[in-house]
Design an enzyme around this catalytic site. Structure first.
Site, mmCIF file in Angstrom:
data_model
loop_
_atom_site.group_PDB
_atom_site.id
_atom_site.type_symbol
_atom_site.label_atom_id
_atom_site.label_comp_id
_atom_site.label_asym_id
_atom_site.label_seq_id
_atom_site.Cartn_x
_atom_site.Cartn_y
_atom_site.Cartn_z
ATOM 1 N N ARG A 31 -101.613 10.718 -62.929
ATOM 2 C CA ARG A 31 -100.863 10.063 -61.707
ATOM 3 C C ARG A 31 -100.342 11.154 -60.977
ATOM 4 N NH1 ARG A 31 -102.544 7.315 -65.657
ATOM 5 N NH2 ARG A 31 -102.832 4.828 -65.762
ATOM 6 N N GLN A 171 -106.111 1.449 -65.638
ATOM 7 C CA GLN A 171 -107.151 2.514 -64.122
ATOM 8 C C GLN A 171 -107.583 1.504 -63.321
ATOM 9 O OE1 GLN A 171 -110.565 3.894 -66.311
ATOM 10 N NE2 GLN A 171 -108.949 4.958 -67.119
ATOM 11 N N ASP A 319 -106.763 3.842 -77.373
ATOM 12 C CA ASP A 319 -106.699 5.393 -77.466
ATOM 13 C C ASP A 319 -107.050 5.791 -78.884
ATOM 14 O OD1 ASP A 319 -108.177 5.418 -75.090
ATOM 15 O OD2 ASP A 319 -106.404 6.562 -74.269
ATOM 16 N N ARG A 350 -116.725 3.984 -79.498
ATOM 17 C CA ARG A 350 -116.060 4.078 -80.026
ATOM 18 C C ARG A 350 -116.023 3.395 -81.195
ATOM 19 N NH1 ARG A 350 -110.999 6.567 -76.273
ATOM 20 N NH2 ARG A 350 -112.571 8.277 -76.066
ATOM 21 N N ARG A 392 -112.293 11.796 -78.616
ATOM 22 C CA ARG A 392 -111.106 11.432 -79.988
ATOM 23 C C ARG A 392 -111.577 11.187 -80.617
ATOM 24 N NH1 ARG A 392 -107.048 11.081 -76.634
ATOM 25 N NH2 ARG A 392 -106.936 10.402 -74.475
HETATM 26 C C1 S3P Z 1 -105.287 5.223 -69.283
HETATM 27 C C2 S3P Z 1 -106.371 3.578 -69.657
HETATM 28 C C3 S3P Z 1 -107.207 3.387 -70.150
HETATM 29 C C4 S3P Z 1 -106.807 4.371 -71.434
HETATM 30 C C5 S3P Z 1 -107.587 5.747 -71.009
HETATM 31 C C6 S3P Z 1 -106.790 6.308 -69.756
HETATM 32 C C7 S3P Z 1 -105.125 5.333 -68.000
HETATM 33 O O1 S3P Z 1 -108.249 2.848 -70.144
HETATM 34 O O2 S3P Z 1 -108.192 4.133 -72.232
HETATM 35 O O3 S3P Z 1 -107.742 6.934 -71.780
HETATM 36 O O4 S3P Z 1 -104.853 6.518 -67.925
HETATM 37 O O5 S3P Z 1 -104.610 4.682 -67.434
HETATM 38 P P1 S3P Z 1 -108.579 1.666 -69.351
HETATM 39 O O6 S3P Z 1 -107.786 1.238 -67.594
HETATM 40 O O7 S3P Z 1 -109.884 1.067 -69.351
HETATM 41 O O8 S3P Z 1 -107.810 0.455 -71.083
#
Ligand code: S3P
Length: 433
Positions: A31, A171, A319, A350, A392
């Protein structure tokens, strides 16, 4: 990458002892990198993530006109495009990074031009329909390849949107907010469970105004962003591997300093405490609205107990679930994980790989569509681990290997570079053998 370490042999350990400081959080680095590259002015970041994923974000933003200069170990200077990217005819390569692809799509949907985004084999299997829907509802055009990357975005002026995310995803939330940032009117994202809020905090740090309720976030556009200087907190998802390693050895003592403890991420500490690990948090402070602190952990003489992770907790710990499952056979009561269907569409499936590798080590485990049950009180033996080139999974089973009898070979161990290139060196540093 020159001379990649494809395999790693992990020997059992006697204890976990030591004091560490970890490289910057991957989510926050994405970000800061993306917003810094879009903002006006030059941002300076220290302790920036050393993982390949965040390098993908920086490389894409550089291809779109931002200037990125590495100024030291983990330090980077990013000069932004002041709100207007330069379209490129070259595809933007997001590598293995779902965060890069989904978040940058929101940024580009509101920019004039046509953009093509590609990724590696794993990223090209991951669902992108979840960003196409809201961005098209705002007026952008997205063409996917059977629901996946490669994807092409025809961007331009959008209309504001009121959107409820169908699956909890930080995300997707970020994708819509980054489009909303550039769009006249108020764009709102509602989510049933609050996902990590680094975007909201970072947007504010870069000068944007956002309104938040318990279940929604709204941004009134258009707004411009201004450069910041920031130190990225240590990555709690990387810390998870070492905290879980410490959980395996009664008498362990691990200290991790300057760790990111944002409440939308720190439920890991609650989950590990519920499992039986003794954790104290010291020196809490706030940096650019992100909580940072020191964590000390030790396992009790009787070892871990049992725990269940489901509902909102499963989404927040998504995660960390592979490593929590990987240490569970050594606990007294095991782990029950449910409501974690999203695990199947991460860098690998996973759930399937965690089950497969636990079985390879001799563990009993039951697989469910949305989770798994791992009974406690088991003894595991060393095995060959199929990481599926998923960082992971490689790191989770390197931790499980510490208490197995015999050695464990991690195939595709170089995938740790995606989020945590220092992992094996730091593990060696804290593992007493
Ligand atoms: C993340 C959001 C998660 C996470 C990923 C990082 C982020 O994914 O699993 O490792 O930085 O916004 P999702 O938005 O698909 O849940």
């Amino acid at each position: 990458m020159s001379n990649p370490v494809q395999e790693r042999l992990i020997r059992p350990a006697q204890n976990i002892v030591g004091s560490l400081r970890l490289p910057g959080d991957k989510s926050i680095s994405h970000r800061y990198g993306m917003l810094g590259a879009f903002a006006e002015g030059t941002s300076r970041f220290t302790n920036f993530s050393t993982g390949a994923d965040c390098a993908s974000t920086l490389a894409c933003m550089q291809a779109l006109g931002a200037k990125v200069v590495k100024t030291g170990d983990n330090a980077v200077e990013v000069t932004g495009v002041g709100g207007h990217v330069t379209p490129t005819s070259q595809p933007l390569d997001c590598g293995n990074s779902g965060s890069t692809m989904r978040m940058i799509s929101g940024l580009l949907a509101a920019q004039q031009g046509t953009f093509t985004l590609i990724g590696d084999a794993s990223l090209s299997r991951r669902p992108m329909e979840r960003i196409r829907k809201p961005l098209e509802a705002m007026g952008a055009q997205l063409t996917l390849t059977e629901g996946h990357a490669p994807l092409t975005i025809v961007g331009g002026p959008l209309t504001a949107l009121d959107y409820t995310t169908p699956v909890p995803s930080a995300q997707v939330k970020t994708c819509v907010l980054l489009a909303g940032l550039q769009t006249r009117g108020t764009t709102t994202v509602h989510e049933a469970l609050r996902t990590r809020d680094h975007s909201e905090l970072a947007l504010r740090a870069f000068g944007a105004r956002l309104e938040r309720t318990k279940t929604s976030v709204s941004i009134a556009g258009p707004q411009s962003l201004h450069a910041i200087d920031a130190a990225v907190p240590g990555d709690i998802s990387s810390a998870a591997f070492f905290l879980c390693a410490a959980a395996l050895f009664p008498g362990s003592n691990l200290v991790i300093d300057a760790l990111g403890l944002n409440p939308t991420r720190a439920s890991l500490l609650d989950a590990l405490t519920a499992f039986g690990l003794k954790i104290s948090v010291l020196n809490l402070e706030e940096k650019n609205a992100e909580l940072v602190g020191m964590v000390q952990a030790s396992a009790p003489a009787e070892g871990l107990g049992s725990t269940t992770i489901s509902g909102a907790l499963a989404a927040q710990l998504i995660d960390e679930l592979p490593v929590l499952a990987a240490i569970a056979p050594y606990s007294r009561g095991g782990i029950r994980i449910r409501d974690a269907r999203e695990l199947r569409v991460k860098e690998s499936d996973r759930i399937a790989l965690t089950v497969k590798n636990l079985r390879a080590m001799g563990a009993e485990v039951e697989e469910f569509e949305d989770g798994l049950d791992v009974p406690g009180g088991q003894t595991l033996h060393g095995a060959t681990i199929d990481s599926g080139s998923d960082h992971r999974i490689a790191m989770a089973f390197s931790v499980a290997a510490l208490r197995a009898s015999g050695e464990t070979l991690i195939q595709g161990a170089d995938s740790a570079n995606i989020s945590f290139p220092e992992f094996f060196d730091l593990l060696d540093q804290i593992a007493e053998r």
